[in-house]
Motif scaffolding. Structure first.
Motif, PDB file in Angstrom:
ATOM      1  N   TRP A 211       0.856  -1.192   0.000  1.00  0.00           N
ATOM      2  CA  TRP A 211       0.000   0.000   0.000  1.00  0.00           C
ATOM      3  C   TRP A 211       0.894   1.245   0.000  1.00  0.00           C
ATOM      4  CZ3 TRP A 211      -4.418   1.684  -1.370  1.00  0.00           C
ATOM      5  CH2 TRP A 211      -4.901   2.898  -0.881  1.00  0.00           C
ATOM      6  N   PRO A 212       0.642   2.185  -0.934  1.00  0.00           N
ATOM      7  CA  PRO A 212       1.576   3.306  -1.087  1.00  0.00           C
ATOM      8  C   PRO A 212       1.476   4.378   0.003  1.00  0.00           C
ATOM      9  CG  PRO A 212      -0.237   3.511  -2.628  1.00  0.00           C
ATOM     10  CD  PRO A 212      -0.422   2.194  -1.937  1.00  0.00           C
ATOM     11  N   GLY A 213       0.501   4.285   0.868  1.00  0.00           N
ATOM     12  CA  GLY A 213       0.362   5.315   1.905  1.00  0.00           C
ATOM     13  C   GLY A 213      -0.985   5.979   1.798  1.00  0.00           C
ATOM     14  N   GLY A 214      -1.369   6.731   2.816  1.00  0.00           N
ATOM     15  CA  GLY A 214      -2.714   7.299   2.860  1.00  0.00           C
ATOM     16  C   GLY A 214      -3.652   6.315   3.516  1.00  0.00           C
ATOM     17  N   ASP A 215      -4.905   6.738   3.706  1.00  0.00           N
ATOM     18  CA  ASP A 215      -5.887   5.860   4.355  1.00  0.00           C
ATOM     19  C   ASP A 215      -6.048   4.579   3.546  1.00  0.00           C
ATOM     20  OD1 ASP A 215      -6.378   7.482   6.437  1.00  0.00           O
ATOM     21  OD2 ASP A 215      -8.314   8.243   5.716  1.00  0.00           O
ATOM     22  N   PRO A 216      -5.815   3.424   4.150  1.00  0.00           N
ATOM     23  CA  PRO A 216      -5.992   2.185   3.384  1.00  0.00           C
ATOM     24  C   PRO A 216      -7.470   1.939   3.075  1.00  0.00           C
ATOM     25  CG  PRO A 216      -5.474   1.691   5.676  1.00  0.00           C
ATOM     26  CD  PRO A 216      -5.395   3.189   5.533  1.00  0.00           C
ATOM     27  N   ALA A 217      -7.699   1.083   2.090  1.00  0.00           N
ATOM     28  CA  ALA A 217      -9.072   0.696   1.760  1.00  0.00           C
ATOM     29  C   ALA A 217      -9.671  -0.107   2.913  1.00  0.00           C
ATOM     30  CB  ALA A 217      -9.063  -0.147   0.481  1.00  0.00           C
ATOM     31  N   ASP A 218     -10.996  -0.204   2.933  1.00  0.00           N
ATOM     32  CA  ASP A 218     -11.650  -1.013   3.969  1.00  0.00           C
ATOM     33  C   ASP A 218     -11.200  -2.469   3.867  1.00  0.00           C
ATOM     34  OD1 ASP A 218     -13.649   0.907   5.245  1.00  0.00           O
ATOM     35  OD2 ASP A 218     -14.039   1.170   3.102  1.00  0.00           O
ATOM     36  N   GLU A 219     -11.060  -2.944   2.663  1.00  0.00           N
ATOM     37  CA  GLU A 219     -10.625  -4.326   2.444  1.00  0.00           C
ATOM     38  C   GLU A 219      -9.630  -4.346   1.294  1.00  0.00           C
ATOM     39  OE1 GLU A 219     -11.671  -7.364   3.942  1.00  0.00           O
ATOM     40  OE2 GLU A 219     -12.652  -6.125   5.466  1.00  0.00           O
ATOM     41  N   GLN A 220      -8.728  -5.295   1.349  1.00  0.00           N
ATOM     42  CA  GLN A 220      -7.764  -5.495   0.275  1.00  0.00           C
ATOM     43  C   GLN A 220      -7.852  -6.947  -0.188  1.00  0.00           C
ATOM     44  OE1 GLN A 220      -2.945  -5.776  -0.278  1.00  0.00           O
ATOM     45  NE2 GLN A 220      -3.713  -4.519   1.402  1.00  0.00           N
ATOM     46  N   ILE A 221      -7.891  -7.134  -1.505  1.00  0.00           N
ATOM     47  CA  ILE A 221      -7.921  -8.501  -2.045  1.00  0.00           C
ATOM     48  C   ILE A 221      -6.846  -8.629  -3.118  1.00  0.00           C
ATOM     49  CG2 ILE A 221     -10.381  -8.924  -1.569  1.00  0.00           C
ATOM     50  CD1 ILE A 221     -10.981  -8.192  -4.502  1.00  0.00           C
ATOM     51  N   THR A 222      -6.336  -9.826  -3.312  1.00  0.00           N
ATOM     52  CA  THR A 222      -5.374 -10.044  -4.393  1.00  0.00           C
ATOM     53  C   THR A 222      -6.015 -10.869  -5.514  1.00  0.00           C
ATOM     54  OG1 THR A 222      -4.529 -11.970  -3.229  1.00  0.00           O
ATOM     55  CG2 THR A 222      -3.329  -9.911  -2.919  1.00  0.00           C
ATOM     56  N   SER A 223      -7.236 -11.323  -5.285  1.00  0.00           N
ATOM     57  CA  SER A 223      -7.961 -12.090  -6.299  1.00  0.00           C
ATOM     58  C   SER A 223      -9.451 -11.791  -6.145  1.00  0.00           C
ATOM     59  CB  SER A 223      -7.707 -13.585  -6.083  1.00  0.00           C
ATOM     60  OG  SER A 223      -8.745 -14.326  -6.700  1.00  0.00           O
ATOM     61  N   LEU A 224     -10.152 -11.751  -7.266  1.00  0.00           N
ATOM     62  CA  LEU A 224     -11.595 -11.512  -7.197  1.00  0.00           C
ATOM     63  C   LEU A 224     -12.311 -12.611  -6.423  1.00  0.00           C
ATOM     64  CD1 LEU A 224     -12.403 -10.194 -10.787  1.00  0.00           C
ATOM     65  CD2 LEU A 224     -12.405  -8.881  -8.641  1.00  0.00           C
ATOM     66  N   ALA A 225     -11.683 -13.780  -6.334  1.00  0.00           N
ATOM     67  CA  ALA A 225     -12.288 -14.881  -5.575  1.00  0.00           C
ATOM     68  C   ALA A 225     -12.529 -14.475  -4.117  1.00  0.00           C
ATOM     69  CB  ALA A 225     -11.393 -16.118  -5.632  1.00  0.00           C
ATOM     70  N   ASP A 226     -11.740 -13.516  -3.623  1.00  0.00           N
ATOM     71  CA  ASP A 226     -11.876 -13.076  -2.230  1.00  0.00           C
ATOM     72  C   ASP A 226     -12.869 -11.923  -2.060  1.00  0.00           C
ATOM     73  OD1 ASP A 226      -9.964 -14.965  -1.505  1.00  0.00           O
ATOM     74  OD2 ASP A 226      -8.319 -13.565  -1.914  1.00  0.00           O
ATOM     75  N   LEU A 227     -13.453 -11.486  -3.168  1.00  0.00           N
ATOM     76  CA  LEU A 227     -14.347 -10.329  -3.073  1.00  0.00           C
ATOM     77  C   LEU A 227     -15.615 -10.602  -2.254  1.00  0.00           C
ATOM     78  CD1 LEU A 227     -14.868  -7.385  -3.741  1.00  0.00           C
ATOM     79  CD2 LEU A 227     -15.806  -8.104  -5.950  1.00  0.00           C
ATOM     80  N   PRO A 228     -16.280 -11.747  -2.426  1.00  0.00           N
ATOM     81  CA  PRO A 228     -17.483 -11.971  -1.612  1.00  0.00           C
ATOM     82  C   PRO A 228     -17.209 -11.890  -0.099  1.00  0.00           C
ATOM     83  CG  PRO A 228     -17.455 -13.497  -3.456  1.00  0.00           C
ATOM     84  CD  PRO A 228     -16.114 -12.806  -3.458  1.00  0.00           C
ATOM     85  N   ASP A 229     -16.080 -12.419   0.348  1.00  0.00           N
ATOM     86  CA  ASP A 229     -15.715 -12.304   1.766  1.00  0.00           C
ATOM     87  C   ASP A 229     -15.480 -10.848   2.157  1.00  0.00           C
ATOM     88  OD1 ASP A 229     -15.930 -14.926   2.436  1.00  0.00           O
ATOM     89  OD2 ASP A 229     -13.785 -15.386   2.219  1.00  0.00           O
ATOM     90  N   ALA A 230     -14.794 -10.116   1.297  1.00  0.00           N
ATOM     91  CA  ALA A 230     -14.528  -8.701   1.583  1.00  0.00           C
ATOM     92  C   ALA A 230     -15.846  -7.937   1.695  1.00  0.00           C
ATOM     93  CB  ALA A 230     -13.650  -8.106   0.478  1.00  0.00           C
ATOM     94  N   VAL A 231     -16.793  -8.255   0.816  1.00  0.00           N
ATOM     95  CA  VAL A 231     -18.109  -7.586   0.860  1.00  0.00           C
ATOM     96  C   VAL A 231     -18.825  -7.928   2.169  1.00  0.00           C
ATOM     97  CG1 VAL A 231     -20.401  -7.526  -0.225  1.00  0.00           C
ATOM     98  CG2 VAL A 231     -18.341  -7.393  -1.652  1.00  0.00           C
ATOM     99  N   ARG A 232     -18.741  -9.201   2.576  1.00  0.00           N
ATOM    100  CA  ARG A 232     -19.365  -9.594   3.855  1.00  0.00           C
ATOM    101  C   ARG A 232     -18.753  -8.829   5.022  1.00  0.00           C
ATOM    102  NH1 ARG A 232     -20.484 -14.523   1.488  1.00  0.00           N
ATOM    103  NH2 ARG A 232     -18.355 -15.286   1.670  1.00  0.00           N
TER     104      ARG A 232
END
Ligand SMILES: [Mg+2]
Length: 240
Positions: A211-232
């Motif tokens: 992460w380059p700095g600044g407020d990080p995102a609420d969730e970070q994923i490296t694959s779209l497969a992890d998106l449903p968990d991030a949304v939850r």
């Protein structure tokens, strides 16, 4: 009764749903081949790198076109053709046809492996929107079937991180900022831009960058497969 607090998920396109570089390289090559075949003087005068430099200069000289990336391409091509003594009509027609060649190959992207099933799953529960600074049209792709709307920087004449695309998504969906998750790969355009409008954010970090700095995102994923968990996880956060 739905327990969901989130109504809308918006997606950046390039490097969020697919790796754009291979398509861009092939699209540039196809455009150059078209010019070699149909407007050979311009291909003899400018190599691909020089064409790119010419376009960048054109871009700097026309700040009012800052968000019109397709128009910049067409205008720069036309200016190069005029410099090679094609007349107005040949230059305009050549620029238009060469650009159409570019644009059609540019759409031959390969969505990430997990994109289709994940979008299909999320579309059952959420409104999905596309917000792009680029000139890909999601509705030209199979995965476009899962999208309810799409806005581009060209349409609203403002690129992320400016708020206009996010505002367009809010108007279109009727969702408030705290009911929206934006998913994107660019820390500034996508994460910072969406944060400034009050959206939840998911950083799609397929390259596993720091992460380059600044407020990080609420969730970070490296694959779209992890998106449903991030949304939850964001749903749980939003419910607090
Ligand atoms: Mg992107």
């Amino acid at each position: 009764m739905s327990l969901r607090r989130i109504k809308l998920i918006t997606f950046d396109l390039d490097n969020t749903l697919w790796d754009v570089e291979p398509a861009l390289i092939r699209a540039e090559q196809a455009q150059y081949l078209w010019l070699q075949e149909h407007r050979s003087r311009v291909a003899r005068r400018f190599n691909p790198l020089q064409m790119r430099e010419f376009r960048m200069q054109h871009y700097q000289q026309h700040p009012h076109l800052a968000h019109q990336i397709s128009e910049i391409r067409v205008q720069a091509l036309k200016a190069m053709l005029l410099e090679c003594d094609y007349d107005e009509e040949m230059a305009a027609a050549g620029a238009s046809a060469a650009f159409q060649t570019f644009l059609s190959i540019r759409h031959q992207v390969q969505p990430y492996e997990q994109a289709l099933p994940v979008l299909q799953q999320l579309a059952n529960d959420y409104v999905l929107g596309a917000l792009t600074n680029g000139n890909a049209d999601i509705f030209k792709l199979e995965i476009g079937d899962y999208f309810d709307f799409s806005f581009s920087a060209e349409q609203v004449d403002a690129s992320k991180p400016l708020p206009d695309l996010f505002h367009a998504a809010m108007r279109e969906s009727g969702a408030a900022s705290h009911e929206i998750i934006h998913v994107g790969d660019n820390p500034r355009h996508d994460v910072l831009g969406a944060q400034q409008v009050g959206l939840f954010t998911v950083w799609m970090n397929s390259g596993d960058w720091r992460w380059p700095g600044g407020d990080p995102a609420d969730e970070q994923i490296t694959s779209l497969a992890d998106l449903p968990d991030a949304v939850r996880n964001i749903e749980a956060k939003a419910a607090k």
